[in-house]
Design an enzyme around this catalytic site. Structure first.
Site, PDB file in Angstrom:
ATOM      1  N   CYS A   1       0.752  -4.056   1.740  1.00 15.40           N
ATOM      2  CA  CYS A   1       1.871  -3.923   2.679  1.00 15.40           C
ATOM      3  C   CYS A   1       1.530  -5.426   3.575  1.00 15.40           C
ATOM      4  O   CYS A   1       1.163  -5.948   4.016  1.00 15.40           O
ATOM      5  CB  CYS A   1       1.352  -2.875   3.237  1.00 15.40           C
ATOM      6  SG  CYS A   1       2.978  -2.042   4.145  1.00 15.40           S
TER       7      CYS A   1
ATOM      8  N   CYS B   1      -3.524   2.114   9.657  1.00 13.77           N
ATOM      9  CA  CYS B   1      -3.662   1.989   8.213  1.00 13.77           C
ATOM     10  C   CYS B   1      -4.264   0.896   7.167  1.00 13.77           C
ATOM     11  O   CYS B   1      -4.935  -0.461   7.925  1.00 13.77           O
ATOM     12  CB  CYS B   1      -2.425   2.111   7.874  1.00 13.77           C
ATOM     13  SG  CYS B   1      -1.853   2.243   5.531  1.00 13.77           S
TER      14      CYS B   1
ATOM     15  N   GLU C   1       4.556  -1.046   1.257  1.00 10.33           N
ATOM     16  CA  GLU C   1       5.992  -0.427   1.701  1.00 10.33           C
ATOM     17  C   GLU C   1       7.184  -0.187   0.587  1.00 10.33           C
ATOM     18  O   GLU C   1       7.671  -1.369   0.579  1.00 10.33           O
ATOM     19  CB  GLU C   1       6.599  -1.351   2.867  1.00 10.33           C
ATOM     20  CG  GLU C   1       8.440  -1.072   3.539  1.00 10.33           C
ATOM     21  CD  GLU C   1       8.050   0.555   4.346  1.00 10.33           C
ATOM     22  OE1 GLU C   1       7.259   1.038   4.528  1.00 10.33           O
ATOM     23  OE2 GLU C   1       9.709   1.419   3.939  1.00 10.33           O
TER      24      GLU C   1
HETATM   25  N1  SAH Z   1       4.247   2.187   3.859  1.00  6.47           N
HETATM   26  C1  SAH Z   1       4.700   3.786   4.362  1.00  6.47           C
HETATM   27  C2  SAH Z   1       4.454   4.654   2.820  1.00  6.47           C
HETATM   28  C3  SAH Z   1       2.927   4.104   2.786  1.00  6.47           C
HETATM   29  S1  SAH Z   1       1.929   5.504   4.723  1.00  6.47           S
HETATM   30  C4  SAH Z   1       4.968   4.321   5.084  1.00  6.47           C
HETATM   31  O1  SAH Z   1       5.158   3.611   6.489  1.00  6.47           O
HETATM   32  O2  SAH Z   1       5.560   5.538   5.187  1.00  6.47           O
HETATM   33  C5  SAH Z   1       1.977   6.787   4.220  1.00  6.47           C
HETATM   34  C6  SAH Z   1       1.937   7.441   4.987  1.00  6.47           C
HETATM   35  O3  SAH Z   1       0.562   8.065   5.560  1.00  6.47           O
HETATM   36  C7  SAH Z   1       2.631   7.097   6.418  1.00  6.47           C
HETATM   37  O4  SAH Z   1       3.028   8.157   7.482  1.00  6.47           O
HETATM   38  C8  SAH Z   1       1.561   6.956   7.718  1.00  6.47           C
HETATM   39  O5  SAH Z   1       1.828   6.822   8.742  1.00  6.47           O
HETATM   40  C9  SAH Z   1      -0.026   7.229   6.845  1.00  6.47           C
HETATM   41  N2  SAH Z   1      -0.697   6.786   7.447  1.00  6.47           N
HETATM   42  C10 SAH Z   1      -1.063   5.951   7.567  1.00  6.47           C
HETATM   43  N3  SAH Z   1      -2.581   5.866   7.889  1.00  6.47           N
HETATM   44  C11 SAH Z   1      -2.979   7.173   8.215  1.00  6.47           C
HETATM   45  C12 SAH Z   1      -3.950   7.544   8.819  1.00  6.47           C
HETATM   46  N4  SAH Z   1      -5.293   6.471   9.054  1.00  6.47           N
HETATM   47  N5  SAH Z   1      -4.485   8.414   9.015  1.00  6.47           N
HETATM   48  C13 SAH Z   1      -3.192  10.000   8.968  1.00  6.47           C
HETATM   49  N6  SAH Z   1      -2.086   9.153   8.498  1.00  6.47           N
HETATM   50  C14 SAH Z   1      -2.124   7.414   7.599  1.00  6.47           C
END
Ligand code: SAH
Length: 400
Positions: free
Chosen positions: A162, A169, A214
């Site tokens: 991504c 993340c 994404e």
């Molecule tokens: N790129 C997209 C989809 C992938 S992430 C987006 O950002 O929405 C999917 C979900 O996981 C998103 O809501 C993101 O904020 C959440 N997420 C990412 N890292 C996380 C973490 N360490 N703990 C909890 N949720 C997380």
């Protein structure tokens, strides 16, 4: 229950490019390791019915004949129940469908097989199953199968890595390796659907684009995959059970709603621009006001946004932050999904205590905001939100 692995001994022959023996195909039609195919050979699952019809027009069909053939083909190739043997894909099978000879060459040039093979299955103690899938070029992506009482959900990836680099993340740490083709998105579903049928339990009926990547940075392929997955002749997912989660690429919201029948989720994760920008670089390009304005302008009648709000202890989880969040979402048809953070790349970002989580949720609900809490699933196998690391997972850990 652990799903049986594909026998390792089948793999070398397939990797060398030999077609699998018919007995092996019949035994495991959907989850066998896929043979390598020449890059130039496009896969059938890369097409939705509309793009297939376009291809058939170029092959000499009239628009209406091309549409009719495309419909028959997606029904034949993708309409069977999960676990059914792979449908035949040759001239006699097409003739039996009533497809004229004029269309055979163009259709049979497309590969109906899977573009992904299972590299690893990691079953969690909570029944979640994290899958590592390998593409033809060796790229690794992850999908997570999440059983529920009424239906099973699959969390699918839209990219290898991504580009959005959110601080919390794991996928964001990888950078973007490449886009996934529509067929590679669809094949996550084909593989998982077969596994879900084998494991028993509720059928796979819910898809969330919350895996690696994404989706709005790969919108064309994501839309094509959604159209095939929701096609009543093909995979028959209800559009209301397909949710695309975006980091908030505001200028793609309008095209998304114009071209897909699916739900939207938006990862907010902070109550103001300063804090959002510090953990989500996308906010510099699309600040929160622009995001809200794009949602308000584009949300179709009767639809709601699902805001995702990951709670980080001491960062965005104060009662006043719930007030700010409620003010931000006011006026939009929406729900807020509060997610206690899972361990990610930044050790300073931790989940709040249960008491802080409860207080935040109570305060937000008190403002009249429909608030849901997302329980972490698959955390013990690194399959929870934000933990999907793809290629990094199978790499040996680097020395500290
Ligand atoms: N790129 C997209 C989809 C992938 S992430 C987006 O950002 O929405 C999917 C979900 O996981 C998103 O809501 C993101 O904020 C959440 N997420 C990412 N890292 C996380 C973490 N360490 N703990 C909890 N949720 C997380």
């Amino acid at each position: 229950m652990r799903v049986p692995e594909i026998p390792e001994e089948i793999a070398p022959a397939l990797r060398a490019g030999d077609p699998p023996a018919p007995a092996q195909v019949a035994a495991r039609p959907l989850i066998r390791r896929s043979a390598r195919v020449p890059r130039s050979r496009v896969r059938l699952a890369d097409h939705d019915a509309a793009s297939l019809a376009e291809l058939l027009c170029k092959a000499g069909g009239t628009a209406s004949a091309a549409r009719a053939v495309a419909g028959k083909v997606v029904r034949h190739a993708f309409g069977a129940e999960p676990g059914a043997p792979a449908p035949a894909w040759d001239a006699p099978a097409l003739a039996a469908l009533g497809v004229g000879a004029w269309a055979h060459e163009a259709l049979l040039a497309l590969d109906p097989g899977l573009s992904l093979e299972i590299a690893e299955q990691a079953p969690s103690t909570d029944d979640t199953l994290r899958l590592v899938l390998r593409a033809h070029d060796g790229a690794l992506i992850e999908s997570v199968l999440i059983p529920g009482p009424a239906r099973t959900t699959l969390c699918v990836s839209s990219q290898v890595g991504c580009a959005r680099a959110c601080a919390f993340c794991e996928t964001g740490r990888l950078g973007l390796a490449r886009q996934l083709a529509a067929g590679e998105i669809v094949d996550q579903v084909r593989i998982a659907r077969a596994l879900a049928a084998e494991r028993g339990g509720a059928p796979l009926r819910n898809l969330v684009f919350m895996g690696m990547g994404e989706p709005f940075d790969n919108l064309g392929e994501v839309l094509k995959a959604i159209r095939l997955l929701t096609d009543p002749r093909a995979f028959r997912f209800a559009p209301s059970h397909v949710t695309v989660s975006t980091v908030g690429v505001a200028d793609k919201i309008e095209p998304f709603f114009r071209e897909a029948r699916a739900e939207i989720a938006v990862s907010l994760n902070a109550p103001d621009d300063a804090r959002r920008q510090a953990i989500m670089p996308v906010n510099a390009r699309f600040p929160m006001a622009a995001l809200k304005e794009a949602l308000a302008r584009s949300l179709p009648q009767g639809r709601r946004v699902l805001f995702e709000y990951v709670l980080f202890d001491g960062y965005n989880d104060a009662p006043e932050d719930a007030d700010l969040l409620a003010a931000y979402v006011a006026g939009l048809r929406c729900r807020v999904n509060v997610i206690p953070c899972n361990p990610g790349p930044d050790p300073a970002l931790r989940p709040p205590s249960a008491a802080r989580l409860d207080a935040f949720v109570a305060r937000l609900s008190g403002h009249g905001v429909t608030t849901l809490v997302r329980r972490p699933r698959g955390r013990d196998v690194g399959g929870a939100c934000g933990q999907l690391a793809g290629i990094a997972r199978l790499r040996p850990p680097s020395p500290a």
